[in-house]
Design a protein around this motif. Structure first.
Motif, PDB file in Angstrom:
ATOM      1  N   ILE A   3     -19.622  -1.908 -31.005  1.00 27.51           N
ATOM      2  CA  ILE A   3     -18.937  -2.086 -29.835  1.00 27.51           C
ATOM      3  C   ILE A   3     -18.077  -1.100 -29.092  1.00 27.51           C
ATOM      4  N   ILE A   4     -18.530  -0.816 -28.075  1.00 19.36           N
ATOM      5  CA  ILE A   4     -17.489   0.302 -27.236  1.00 19.36           C
ATOM      6  C   ILE A   4     -16.338  -0.327 -26.569  1.00 19.36           C
ATOM      7  N   VAL A   5     -15.368   0.216 -26.480  1.00 18.98           N
ATOM      8  CA  VAL A   5     -14.193  -0.064 -25.703  1.00 18.98           C
ATOM      9  C   VAL A   5     -13.748   1.072 -24.664  1.00 18.98           C
ATOM     10  N   ALA A   6     -13.901   0.567 -23.419  1.00 18.93           N
ATOM     11  CA  ALA A   6     -13.445   1.653 -22.525  1.00 18.93           C
ATOM     12  C   ALA A   6     -12.468   1.233 -21.358  1.00 18.93           C
ATOM     13  N   GLU A   7     -12.134   1.970 -20.730  1.00 19.66           N
ATOM     14  CA  GLU A   7     -10.855   1.532 -19.628  1.00 19.66           C
ATOM     15  C   GLU A   7     -11.115   2.210 -18.359  1.00 19.66           C
ATOM     16  N   PHE A   8     -10.953   1.109 -17.334  1.00 18.60           N
ATOM     17  CA  PHE A   8     -10.815   1.811 -15.762  1.00 18.60           C
ATOM     18  C   PHE A   8      -9.846   0.822 -15.030  1.00 18.60           C
ATOM     19  N   ALA A   9      -8.713   1.594 -15.087  1.00 13.81           N
ATOM     20  CA  ALA A   9      -7.608   0.884 -14.365  1.00 13.81           C
ATOM     21  C   ALA A   9      -6.956   1.537 -13.125  1.00 13.81           C
ATOM     22  N   GLU A  10      -7.172   0.778 -12.181  1.00 16.22           N
ATOM     23  CA  GLU A  10      -6.420   1.139 -10.765  1.00 16.22           C
ATOM     24  C   GLU A  10      -6.462  -0.177 -10.028  1.00 16.22           C
ATOM     25  N   GLU A  11      -5.159  -0.460  -9.251  1.00 12.83           N
ATOM     26  CA  GLU A  11      -5.047  -1.512  -8.491  1.00 12.83           C
ATOM     27  C   GLU A  11      -4.972  -0.758  -6.709  1.00 12.83           C
ATOM     28  N   THR A  12      -5.619  -1.547  -6.039  1.00 12.68           N
ATOM     29  CA  THR A  12      -5.730  -0.896  -4.719  1.00 12.68           C
ATOM     30  C   THR A  12      -4.842  -1.622  -3.860  1.00 12.68           C
ATOM     31  N   ASN A  13      -4.254  -0.519  -3.207  1.00 14.39           N
ATOM     32  CA  ASN A  13      -3.386  -1.201  -1.703  1.00 14.39           C
ATOM     33  C   ASN A  13      -4.156  -0.634  -0.503  1.00 14.39           C
ATOM     34  N   SER A  14      -5.020  -1.550  -0.061  1.00 12.83           N
ATOM     35  CA  SER A  14      -5.890  -0.976   0.980  1.00 12.83           C
ATOM     36  C   SER A  14      -5.085  -0.271   2.292  1.00 12.83           C
ATOM     37  N   PHE A  15      -3.651  -0.528   2.254  1.00 14.46           N
ATOM     38  CA  PHE A  15      -2.850  -0.047   3.435  1.00 14.46           C
ATOM     39  C   PHE A  15      -2.289   1.243   3.094  1.00 14.46           C
ATOM     40  N   SER A  16      -2.531   1.903   1.908  1.00 15.29           N
ATOM     41  CA  SER A  16      -1.771   3.022   1.514  1.00 15.29           C
ATOM     42  C   SER A  16      -2.891   4.275   2.020  1.00 15.29           C
ATOM     43  N   PRO A  17      -2.403   5.279   2.451  1.00 14.94           N
ATOM     44  CA  PRO A  17      -3.383   6.229   2.689  1.00 14.94           C
ATOM     45  C   PRO A  17      -3.656   7.235   1.956  1.00 14.94           C
ATOM     46  N   ILE A  18      -3.451   7.109   0.735  1.00 12.65           N
ATOM     47  CA  ILE A  18      -3.910   7.938  -0.322  1.00 12.65           C
ATOM     48  C   ILE A  18      -5.042   7.461  -1.173  1.00 12.65           C
ATOM     49  N   ILE A  19      -6.184   8.179  -1.093  1.00 17.41           N
ATOM     50  CA  ILE A  19      -7.276   7.885  -1.821  1.00 17.41           C
ATOM     51  C   ILE A  19      -7.044   8.369  -2.944  1.00 17.41           C
ATOM     52  N   ALA A  20      -7.631   7.308  -4.014  1.00 18.07           N
ATOM     53  CA  ALA A  20      -7.266   7.887  -5.358  1.00 18.07           C
ATOM     54  C   ALA A  20      -8.610   8.469  -6.169  1.00 18.07           C
ATOM     55  N   ASP A  21      -8.723   9.862  -5.976  1.00 23.67           N
ATOM     56  CA  ASP A  21      -9.641  10.833  -6.475  1.00 23.67           C
ATOM     57  C   ASP A  21      -9.690  10.857  -7.941  1.00 23.67           C
ATOM     58  N   ARG A  22     -10.351  11.775  -8.577  1.00 24.83           N
ATOM     59  CA  ARG A  22     -10.466  11.768  -9.819  1.00 24.83           C
ATOM     60  C   ARG A  22      -9.117  12.316 -10.518  1.00 24.83           C
ATOM     61  N   GLY A  23      -8.548  13.275  -9.909  1.00 22.10           N
ATOM     62  CA  GLY A  23      -7.126  13.717 -10.466  1.00 22.10           C
ATOM     63  C   GLY A  23      -6.007  12.751 -10.433  1.00 22.10           C
ATOM     64  N   HIS A  24      -6.313  11.441  -9.864  1.00 23.68           N
ATOM     65  CA  HIS A  24      -5.431  10.430 -10.130  1.00 23.68           C
ATOM     66  C   HIS A  24      -5.747   9.686 -11.164  1.00 23.68           C
ATOM     67  N   PHE A  25      -6.743   9.834 -11.933  1.00 26.53           N
ATOM     68  CA  PHE A  25      -7.034   8.982 -13.323  1.00 26.53           C
ATOM     69  C   PHE A  25      -6.857  10.025 -14.641  1.00 26.53           C
ATOM     70  N   THR A  26      -5.855   9.561 -15.400  1.00 31.21           N
ATOM     71  CA  THR A  26      -5.671  10.212 -16.643  1.00 31.21           C
ATOM     72  C   THR A  26      -5.819   9.242 -17.671  1.00 31.21           C
ATOM     73  N   PRO A  27      -6.340   9.664 -19.022  1.00 30.28           N
ATOM     74  CA  PRO A  27      -6.135   8.680 -19.972  1.00 30.28           C
ATOM     75  C   PRO A  27      -4.658   8.619 -20.542  1.00 30.28           C
ATOM     76  N   TRP A  28      -4.125   7.455 -20.473  1.00 32.67           N
ATOM     77  CA  TRP A  28      -2.491   7.382 -20.891  1.00 32.67           C
ATOM     78  C   TRP A  28      -2.716   6.829 -22.272  1.00 32.67           C
ATOM     79  N   MET A  29      -1.853   7.653 -23.037  1.00 32.51           N
ATOM     80  CA  MET A  29      -1.799   7.255 -24.570  1.00 32.51           C
ATOM     81  C   MET A  29      -0.709   7.190 -25.118  1.00 32.51           C
ATOM     82  N   SER A  30      -0.081   6.296 -25.873  1.00 33.92           N
ATOM     83  CA  SER A  30       1.179   6.272 -26.486  1.00 33.92           C
ATOM     84  C   SER A  30       1.193   6.239 -27.926  1.00 33.92           C
TER      85      SER A  30
END
Ligand SMILES: [Zn+2]
Length: 491
Positions: A3-30
């Motif tokens: 079984i594969i476990v993957a993640e895609f997490a972003e919450e959109t505020n439609s009124f924000s002028p910032i488009i989330a491009d690839r640079g916005h996404f990173t794997p956050w590990m703790s």
């Protein structure tokens, strides 16, 4: 079975002028804390399934996601499955409420695509602020969202979704019911710890504990999502269809009457002066500048409260935080201990015209890396980009490039600002901050500065949301009938 476990997490505020491009996404590990993906993996391992991790895409809240990022995630997922599969199920840790530049329901799109291509069960986890659409209900085989706000059950949410999946894979029959409630409420207006919504949660948790339900989530959709299908959702899992249906109907009906009780008690700018004058606790006044919260997709460049303090000549020792790349650049050019006139604020959102001019000394310069220690992302190394602390009279102003996890005390502390040593500190967060700030606060004020995550939802330039049938535009309390908003299925 793998079984594969993957993640895609972003919450959109439609009124924000910032488009989330690839640079916005990173794997956050703790190294120190476990999240949804670990909850999935642990339960699956406990039940003898072989798991492997797939692509991890996690971004701070922002505007819409560039749809190409979703396609890249799916392509990475395919590559990973081709390499390490085949798989008997797919687990996806999603945020929910993800709008892309091409589709309103980014998460529904991901789930549907995976389901179509692999034909295996798909288990998903969500934030409590997800927008759980009809498509998601139909396509996903296991669904669990956070049951806490402020959020502190990320790991357990992964465990719950994985548990639904394990039952399904073992051949146990169960039933899912969803009731949609056409309402949005400002995220600063409620918590699951107290108030009317917490009573509803207590009731649902009681049903879980006495064995009536197998699982539940009451999603309060994040309220700055301008899409055609947007609802609060009660999602129920039970061993028989009647229990699933009747519980969803009952909780959904009661939730529909709560909109007016889920509004924040707002404070005025004048209340800040009064609180500072009257505060004798020895602890700081904390002001939630929630409408400019990057946690809710705003850009964090607003300085209306700082401006108000300057204009009124208030000399209290205050801490501020502002996203302002130009001020950071100037601070680095000026150097530590250097003095210069800085124009601060309003530098990112074109709709925000407020800025202030202050003469300040550069107190410190930073790489921007910091590690939060609150419940949201404890132990994760994050970065607010190059940053500087400017001292303007009694005010310390942390200027940075992209503040994140704004409810965490380390966001100030790591950069040399100790909130307990101040008379006032601005926190750009809705509710998350209360867990760690309440114990150190003399008083907490909530001031709406009218940015993209404002509580005044009606003031925003909506174009897609169905205002003619939704709270707060329509008083649904008396007309809403849960049975007209029910979906159910056997799993
Ligand atoms: Zn949330």
């Amino acid at each position: 079975m793998k079984i594969i476990v993957a993640e895609f997490a972003e919450e959109t505020n439609s009124f924000s002028p910032i488009i989330a491009d690839r640079g916005h996404f990173t794997p956050w590990m703790s190294a120190t804390s476990k999240k949804e993906i670990h909850g999935f993996a642990d339960v699956l391992a406990e039940n003898g399934y072989e798991t492997f991790f797939g692509p991890m895409y996690r971004a701070e809240s922002s505007g819409k996601v560039d749809h190409a990022v979703v396609e890249e995630f799916l392509s990475d997922l395919r590559k990973c499955i081709a390499e390490k599969g085949p798989v008997g199920a797919v687990c996806l840790a999603l945020h929910g409420a993800t709008q892309t530049t091409e589709v309103d329901d980014g998460c529904g799109y991901i789930i549907k695509t995976v389901k179509k291509e692999y034909g295996v069960p798909v288990a998903v986890s969500f934030d409590l602020h997800a927008n759980v659409t009809d498509c998601i209900f139909t396509e996903a085989d296991a669904v669990a969202g956070y049951q806490t706000y402020p959020h502190r059950d990320q790991y357990n949410t992964g465990r719950r979704s994985a548990s639904q999946l394990v039952r399904l894979l073992s051949g146990k029959k169960e039933y899912a019911a969803k009731v949609s409630v056409p309402m949005i409420a400002p995220a600063s207006g409620y918590t699951t710890d107290n108030g009317p919504l917490s009573e509803l949660y207590k009731r649902a948790k009681g049903l879980l504990e006495d064995g009536t339900l197998l699982d539940f989530t009451m999603f309060q959709v994040q309220p700055w999502l301008d899409v055609r299908e947007c609802n609060a959702v009660v999602y129920i899992r039970a061993a028989d269809p009647e229990t699933a249906r009747n519980t969803a109907l009952s909780l959904g009906q009661d939730l529909s009457g709560m909109g007016e009780f889920m509004q924040p008690q707002l404070d005025s700018y004048e209340a800040i002066i009064k609180a500072l004058e009257e505060n004798k606790t020895g602890k700081p006044v904390i002001v939630s500048d929630f409408s400019d919260s990057p946690n809710a997709g705003s850009v964090g460049d607003d300085v209306k409260i700082l401006k108000y303090m300057l204009e009124n000549g208030l000399q209290y020792r205050c801490a501020f935080i502002v996203n302002d790349p130009e001020a950071v650049k100037k601070a680095f050019k000026t150097g530590i201990d250097g003095k210069a006139v800085f124009r601060i604020g309003g530098g990112i959102d074109p709709a925000n015209k407020t800025s202030v001019e202050v003469e300040a000394v550069v107190e410190s310069l930073h790489s921007g890396r910091y590690v939060p220690n609150g419940p949201a992302l404890n132990g994760f190394e994050l970065s607010i980009g190059k940053s500087a602390v400017l001292r303007a009279g009694n005010f310390d102003i942390l200027v940075c490039n992209h503040m994140c996890i704004t409810g965490d005390l380390m966001l100030y502390r790591h950069f040399g600002i100790e909130p307990t040593q101040f008379q006032m500190a601005i926190v750009k967060a809705n509710t998350s901050f209360r867990l760690v700030y309440t114990p150190i606060a003399g008083k907490i004020l909530v001031v709406d500065t009218g940015c993209p995550s404002t509580a005044d939802l009606k003031s925003l330039p909506w174009t897609r949301i169905p205002k003619d049938s939704m709270f707060p535009w329509v008083e649904i309390k008396k007309t809403y009938k849960a049975a007209e908003h029910l979906m159910e299925k056997a799993v």
